[in-house]
Every structure is written in structure tokens, then in C-alpha cells.
Design a protein around this motif. Sequence first.
Motif, PDB file in Angstrom:
ATOM      1  N   GLY A  62       0.807  -1.212   0.000  1.00 16.58           N
ATOM      2  CA  GLY A  62       0.000   0.000   0.000  1.00 16.58           C
ATOM      3  C   GLY A  62       0.837   1.258   0.000  1.00 16.58           C
ATOM      4  N   THR A  63       0.165   2.375  -0.280  1.00 17.79           N
ATOM      5  CA  THR A  63       0.813   3.677  -0.341  1.00 17.79           C
ATOM      6  C   THR A  63      -0.061   4.720   0.350  1.00 17.79           C
ATOM      7  N   GLU A  64       0.583   5.602   1.088  1.00 15.83           N
ATOM      8  CA  GLU A  64      -0.081   6.788   1.624  1.00 15.83           C
ATOM      9  C   GLU A  64       0.462   7.972   0.826  1.00 15.83           C
ATOM     10  N   THR A  65      -0.434   8.707   0.179  1.00 20.43           N
ATOM     11  CA  THR A  65      -0.027   9.856  -0.617  1.00 20.43           C
ATOM     12  C   THR A  65      -0.672  11.116  -0.048  1.00 20.43           C
ATOM     13  N   VAL A  66       0.155  12.104   0.194  1.00 25.91           N
ATOM     14  CA  VAL A  66      -0.325  13.420   0.620  1.00 25.91           C
ATOM     15  C   VAL A  66      -0.152  14.341  -0.577  1.00 25.91           C
ATOM     16  N   ILE A  67      -1.238  14.996  -0.986  1.00 26.18           N
ATOM     17  CA  ILE A  67      -1.195  15.831  -2.183  1.00 26.18           C
ATOM     18  C   ILE A  67      -1.781  17.207  -1.901  1.00 26.18           C
ATOM     19  N   ASN A  68      -1.107  18.224  -2.429  1.00 23.68           N
ATOM     20  CA  ASN A  68      -1.563  19.606  -2.275  1.00 23.68           C
ATOM     21  C   ASN A  68      -2.281  20.061  -3.535  1.00 23.68           C
ATOM     22  N   LEU A  69      -3.372  20.778  -3.337  1.00 23.92           N
ATOM     23  CA  LEU A  69      -4.082  21.437  -4.428  1.00 23.92           C
ATOM     24  C   LEU A  69      -4.036  22.931  -4.150  1.00 23.92           C
ATOM     25  N   HIS A  70      -3.787  23.713  -5.191  1.00 25.02           N
ATOM     26  CA  HIS A  70      -3.686  25.156  -5.053  1.00 25.02           C
ATOM     27  C   HIS A  70      -4.845  25.820  -5.792  1.00 25.02           C
ATOM     28  N   VAL A  71      -5.472  26.766  -5.140  1.00 24.91           N
ATOM     29  CA  VAL A  71      -6.551  27.548  -5.748  1.00 24.91           C
ATOM     30  C   VAL A  71      -6.047  28.976  -5.883  1.00 24.91           C
ATOM     31  N   GLN A  83     -14.979  29.636  -1.921  1.00 22.97           N
ATOM     32  CA  GLN A  83     -16.042  28.914  -2.623  1.00 22.97           C
ATOM     33  C   GLN A  83     -15.463  27.767  -3.459  1.00 22.97           C
ATOM     34  N   VAL A  84     -14.372  28.036  -4.153  1.00 28.57           N
ATOM     35  CA  VAL A  84     -13.721  26.984  -4.942  1.00 28.57           C
ATOM     36  C   VAL A  84     -13.208  25.889  -4.009  1.00 28.57           C
ATOM     37  N   MET A  85     -12.599  26.273  -2.908  1.00 27.16           N
ATOM     38  CA  MET A  85     -12.081  25.290  -1.950  1.00 27.16           C
ATOM     39  C   MET A  85     -13.221  24.443  -1.369  1.00 27.16           C
ATOM     40  N   ASP A  86     -14.354  25.065  -1.078  1.00 29.54           N
ATOM     41  CA  ASP A  86     -15.511  24.308  -0.577  1.00 29.54           C
ATOM     42  C   ASP A  86     -15.966  23.265  -1.593  1.00 29.54           C
ATOM     43  N   ARG A  87     -15.992  23.645  -2.866  1.00 27.38           N
ATOM     44  CA  ARG A  87     -16.425  22.709  -3.908  1.00 27.38           C
ATOM     45  C   ARG A  87     -15.416  21.571  -4.062  1.00 27.38           C
ATOM     46  N   VAL A  88     -14.140  21.887  -4.050  1.00 27.08           N
ATOM     47  CA  VAL A  88     -13.098  20.854  -4.142  1.00 27.08           C
ATOM     48  C   VAL A  88     -13.228  19.891  -2.959  1.00 27.08           C
ATOM     49  N   HIS A  89     -13.463  20.423  -1.783  1.00 30.70           N
ATOM     50  CA  HIS A  89     -13.660  19.586  -0.590  1.00 30.70           C
ATOM     51  C   HIS A  89     -14.840  18.642  -0.797  1.00 30.70           C
ATOM     52  N   PHE A 111      -6.063  19.870   5.607  1.00 30.96           N
ATOM     53  CA  PHE A 111      -6.136  21.278   5.994  1.00 30.96           C
ATOM     54  C   PHE A 111      -6.294  22.165   4.772  1.00 30.96           C
ATOM     55  N   GLY A 112      -6.719  23.377   5.033  1.00 31.50           N
ATOM     56  CA  GLY A 112      -6.812  24.398   4.001  1.00 31.50           C
ATOM     57  C   GLY A 112      -6.307  25.719   4.559  1.00 31.50           C
ATOM     58  N   ASP A 113      -5.688  26.504   3.695  1.00 33.99           N
ATOM     59  CA  ASP A 113      -5.133  27.785   4.107  1.00 33.99           C
ATOM     60  C   ASP A 113      -5.360  28.777   2.972  1.00 33.99           C
ATOM     61  N   ILE A 121      -2.755  41.212  -5.001  1.00 37.53           N
ATOM     62  CA  ILE A 121      -4.019  41.058  -5.715  1.00 37.53           C
ATOM     63  C   ILE A 121      -4.542  39.628  -5.623  1.00 37.53           C
ATOM     64  N   THR A 122      -3.661  38.685  -5.834  1.00 37.01           N
ATOM     65  CA  THR A 122      -4.040  37.281  -5.954  1.00 37.01           C
ATOM     66  C   THR A 122      -4.201  36.626  -4.587  1.00 37.01           C
ATOM     67  N   ARG A 123      -5.279  35.844  -4.458  1.00 36.19           N
ATOM     68  CA  ARG A 123      -5.475  35.003  -3.269  1.00 36.19           C
ATOM     69  C   ARG A 123      -5.041  33.594  -3.623  1.00 36.19           C
ATOM     70  N   HIS A 124      -4.358  32.961  -2.688  1.00 36.26           N
ATOM     71  CA  HIS A 124      -3.821  31.623  -2.899  1.00 36.26           C
ATOM     72  C   HIS A 124      -4.376  30.714  -1.813  1.00 36.26           C
ATOM     73  N   GLY A 125      -5.183  29.757  -2.235  1.00 36.79           N
ATOM     74  CA  GLY A 125      -5.698  28.758  -1.317  1.00 36.79           C
ATOM     75  C   GLY A 125      -4.897  27.482  -1.455  1.00 36.79           C
ATOM     76  N   VAL A 126      -4.503  26.896  -0.346  1.00 38.86           N
ATOM     77  CA  VAL A 126      -3.765  25.637  -0.353  1.00 38.86           C
ATOM     78  C   VAL A 126      -4.613  24.614   0.398  1.00 38.86           C
ATOM     79  N   MET A 127      -4.824  23.470  -0.254  1.00 41.29           N
ATOM     80  CA  MET A 127      -5.566  22.372   0.363  1.00 41.29           C
ATOM     81  C   MET A 127      -4.687  21.138   0.353  1.00 41.29           C
ATOM     82  N   ARG A 128      -4.720  20.395   1.432  1.00 42.41           N
ATOM     83  CA  ARG A 128      -3.957  19.145   1.484  1.00 42.41           C
ATOM     84  C   ARG A 128      -4.920  17.990   1.737  1.00 42.41           C
TER      85      ARG A 128
END
Length: 137
Positions: A62-71, A83-89, A111-113, A121-128
Motif C-alpha cells: 500500500g501507499t499513503e499519498t499526501v497531495i496539495n491542491l492550489h486555488v 467557494q472553490v475550496m468548498d467545492r473541491v472539498h 487542511f486548508g489555508d 491582488i491574488t489570493r492563494h488557497g492551499v488544500m492538502r
Amino acid sequence: MSIGQFALQQTLYTTLNGDSQLTSTLGAAVFDDVPDTQAVSFPYVQIGEDTATDYSTKDVTGTETVINLHVWSRYRGSKETKQVMDRVHTLLHDIDLTVTGHNLINMRFEFGDVIRDPDGITRHGVMRFRAIMLGTS
């Protein structure tokens, strides 16, 4: 058995790009590699960094993978990013997804940040997310 990182990435890409609420209503496109930030419309989601570690037992590989998504958003304030982070969740947390060649045991949000990019100008959302996969062969 392979580690499954790319198979998991393909599943995430297909799942996110296949959701009309994410791609139409919110206007978010999904990228592995953003072609040119000057030519891309905001908001968008970028599949980011991942780390895979062994999650095998005596009898099962087996494998445990931790992956980050950026908004990324240029909306004034953090509303659009969240709103985008909520939909991805909604699309990824604790959902039964098919990963080719693997049995996805679970996919959980860790987590999300939301931060303001240095450009002001730009907002950066990070989701793990954390995925546990077992081999099917």
C-alpha cells in the motif's frame, strides 16, 4: 505494484475537471502545470506537490499519498477562493473514487489555508488531502 501517484493525479484531474459546478459556475479550470499565468483566466485550481510513503502490511502492498491542491483567484477578498475550496472539498473528501490499478481506501481533507499572494491582488488557497491506496494485484 506501482506507487500510484500518477494514477491518483489522473483521478483528481478527471474528477475536478468533470464537475460542471466547479468549471462552469465558479469558472475554475484545473491544471497540472499552468501554461502561462498571464494567459490563464482566474480562478483556477492547480494540482501541486505530492509525497508518497509506504503503507504496506505483511500481506498487502500500500501507499499513503499526501497531495496539495492550489486555488488561485483575483477576486477582491477571499470569497471566491473559499467557494472553490468548498467545492473541491465536496468533490474529494471521503468520496469513493476509482484509481486505476489501486484500491483507494480513503481520501481525506487534512487542511486548508488562504493567503494573499505577494502581488497584493491574488489570493492563494492551499488544500492538502491524504489518500490511502492498496494495490489491486
